[in-house]
Design an enzyme around this catalytic site. Structure first.
Site, PDB file in Angstrom:
ATOM      1  N   CYS A 236      19.940 -40.950 -20.068  1.00 36.78           N
ATOM      2  CA  CYS A 236      19.498 -41.474 -18.756  1.00 36.78           C
ATOM      3  C   CYS A 236      18.769 -40.402 -17.944  1.00 36.78           C
ATOM      4  O   CYS A 236      18.926 -40.324 -16.709  1.00 36.78           O
ATOM      5  CB  CYS A 236      20.659 -42.046 -17.954  1.00 36.78           C
ATOM      6  SG  CYS A 236      21.544 -43.341 -18.820  1.00 36.78           S
TER       7      CYS A 236
ATOM      8  N   GLN B  34      29.233 -35.283 -12.678  1.00 34.34           N
ATOM      9  CA  GLN B  34      29.622 -34.332 -13.729  1.00 34.34           C
ATOM     10  C   GLN B  34      30.427 -33.161 -13.195  1.00 34.34           C
ATOM     11  O   GLN B  34      31.160 -32.527 -13.953  1.00 34.34           O
ATOM     12  CB  GLN B  34      28.373 -33.805 -14.464  1.00 34.34           C
ATOM     13  CG  GLN B  34      27.607 -34.861 -15.237  1.00 34.34           C
ATOM     14  CD  GLN B  34      28.415 -35.495 -16.375  1.00 34.34           C
ATOM     15  OE1 GLN B  34      29.446 -34.983 -16.811  1.00 34.34           O
ATOM     16  NE2 GLN B  34      27.951 -36.647 -16.860  1.00 34.34           N
TER      17      GLN B  34
ATOM     18  N   ASP C  68      25.206 -35.574  -6.164  1.00 34.25           N
ATOM     19  CA  ASP C  68      25.711 -36.385  -7.265  1.00 34.25           C
ATOM     20  C   ASP C  68      26.785 -35.541  -7.954  1.00 34.25           C
ATOM     21  O   ASP C  68      26.490 -34.564  -8.640  1.00 34.25           O
ATOM     22  CB  ASP C  68      24.557 -36.706  -8.219  1.00 34.25           C
ATOM     23  CG  ASP C  68      25.012 -37.474  -9.451  1.00 34.25           C
ATOM     24  OD1 ASP C  68      26.237 -37.522  -9.716  1.00 34.25           O
ATOM     25  OD2 ASP C  68      24.147 -38.000 -10.173  1.00 34.25           O
TER      26      ASP C  68
END
Ligand code: C6P
Length: 419
Positions: A375, A213, A210
């Protein structure tokens, strides 16, 4: 812009929003780029250019506007397409492995559904971490439950890093996929994807990163270490919202079935069955966000021109400055590891203060931060707090932003009668 020429005040001039003032002429201090980054003029102008000069649907029309849109996306003549720019940004070997999605969430859902539904078996395991954003947690929860597979979590050390000692026990021949964030959106922790990938490959597991960021803050290379999937969002990379990317290794993408079905993703459709278009169309059903995808190319060019070394140095210096200055605020705890293991994200708690009150009071001083669980509910359970306040930095932030944050926190503590 040359790398040596990094000048944050000049950079800020590229972003029209920074010439805005709040009511009463007050300045504002934007410390929420981890949620969504501001847009440079070149990105805004590119999107306007599409609508004003050659807007048409993508991959449909042979007429001049349609052809221009296709060229902007996939190149043609001497124009480099967005897909190629993204390929270069990610260090990938083929632009056909770059799938346009609506963002990181959609990219990960695509893999969970298109890969997970086809390849996960009941005895299999998916390994994620306790610091994952819900976008890299809930899709795995659902697909492992549906397939009768098991979801396991890499725990965290006391300072908010991955407990790599636990990896040997957790990462076994049953592990089919390790899905991990490169940079935590709460702790800022930068995870060692190289170590994780090496161990995953030894067990024959795939690796999904992921990059929501990390992609806006550091160079990315999907071939080193050799991961299998990477997801990121355009809006955190100074690009438009509504556009994101899934990069996947060609042989995996080719082996997967489509996730969404409809126009553009087919090769042939008969009454009783259909066949799929080649990559990347197979995973781009329907109309993609056209102007947003084209403007993402302008965002990639923008960071490219500034250079990762300059961006990284600036953000690290700012992070160090913020780290030092926040120690002046009584009762404040920054969650997560020390400076050497984190990116420019600082989530904190102040004893006796509710995060929402802090965010509201900071807003009175023009300081824009995010509060809540960001989240990441399981991570906040682990931290033992229901919510935190988060300040996150990007290439356009300055020491003035940090000073305003610290002054704002002193003001908030006074208002809350903590001082
Ligand atoms: N984090 C934040 O304020 P989308 O919403 O699809 O663009 O990105 C989802 C996502 C996935 N992974 C990580 C690590 C993220 O940080 C995010 C988005 C925002 O932290 C909004 S919750």
């Amino acid at each position: 812009m040359a790398e040596q020429g990094f000048n944050v005040l000049k950079i800020r001039e590229d972003f029209p929003i920074f010439s805005q003032r709040l009511s009463g002429g007050k300045p504002f201090f934007y410390l929420d780029s981890a949620a969504s980054a501001q847009k440079p003029r070149c990105v805004i102008e590119k999107e306007i250019e599409v609508y004003e000069q050659y807007y048409a649907n993508a991959y449909r029309g042979v007429y001049e506007f349609g052809a221009r849109v296709d060229e902007e996306l996939d190149g043609g003549g001497d124009r480099e397409g967005v897909r190629e720019k993204v390929r270069r940004l990610l260090g990938a070997s083929s632009a056909e492995e770059v799938i346009f999605t609506s963002g990181t969430t959609m990219s990960i859902n695509l893999v969970a559904n298109a890969w997970g539904r086809k390849f996960l078996q009941p005895s299999d395991e998916v390994l994620i971490t306790l610091m994952e954003h819900h976008a890299n947690l809930v899709p795995w929860q659902r697909i492992t439950a549906e397939r009768g597979a098991k979801l396991r979590y890499i725990p965290l050390s006391g300072d908010g890093r991955l407990d790599l000692a636990a990896l040997d026990e957790l990462l076994t021949s049953r592990t089919r996929l390790v899905a991990v964030t490169r940079m935590s959106n709460v702790l800022g922790t930068v995870n060692p994807i190289d170590v994780i990938t090496k161990r995953a490959k030894e067990q024959g597991a795939l690796v999904l990163v992921d990059g929501a960021q990390s992609v806006p803050h550091e160079p990315t290379n999907v071939l080193d270490p050799p991961i299998d999937f990477l997801a990121f969002s355009g809006h955190k990379l100074f690009g438009p919202s509504g556009i994101g990317v899934l990069w996947g290794r060609r042989e995996l993408l080719e082996a997967m079935d489509p996730f969404l079905c409809g126009g553009h993703m087919i090769s042939e459709v008969y009454l009783d069955h259909s066949t799929w278009a080649p990559l990347p169309a197979k995973f781009e059903a329907g109309t993609i966000p056209i102007a947003q995808a084209i403007a993402l190319g302008a965002a990639v060019d923008y960071v490219d021109a500034i250079g990762w070394t300059a961006i990284h140095e600036h953000e690290q210096q700012l992070l160090e400055y913020a780290w030092d200055r926040l120690t002046e605020v009584p009762g404040l705890t920054v969650h997560g590891p020390g400076l050497e293991h984190r990116g420019p994200i600082l989530s904190f708690s102040i004893e006796g203060a509710h995060p929402e009150d802090l965010a509201q009071l900071l807003n009175l001083k023009g300081v824009f931060v995010r509060h809540g669980h960001h989240c990441t509910m399981p991570l906040h359970d682990h931290l033992g707090v229901p919510a935190t306040v988060r300040a996150s930095f990007a290439l356009y932030n300055t020491r003035e932003d940090v000073d305003a944050l610290v002054e704002g926190l002193h003001f908030a503590r006074k208002k809350l009668r903590l001082a």
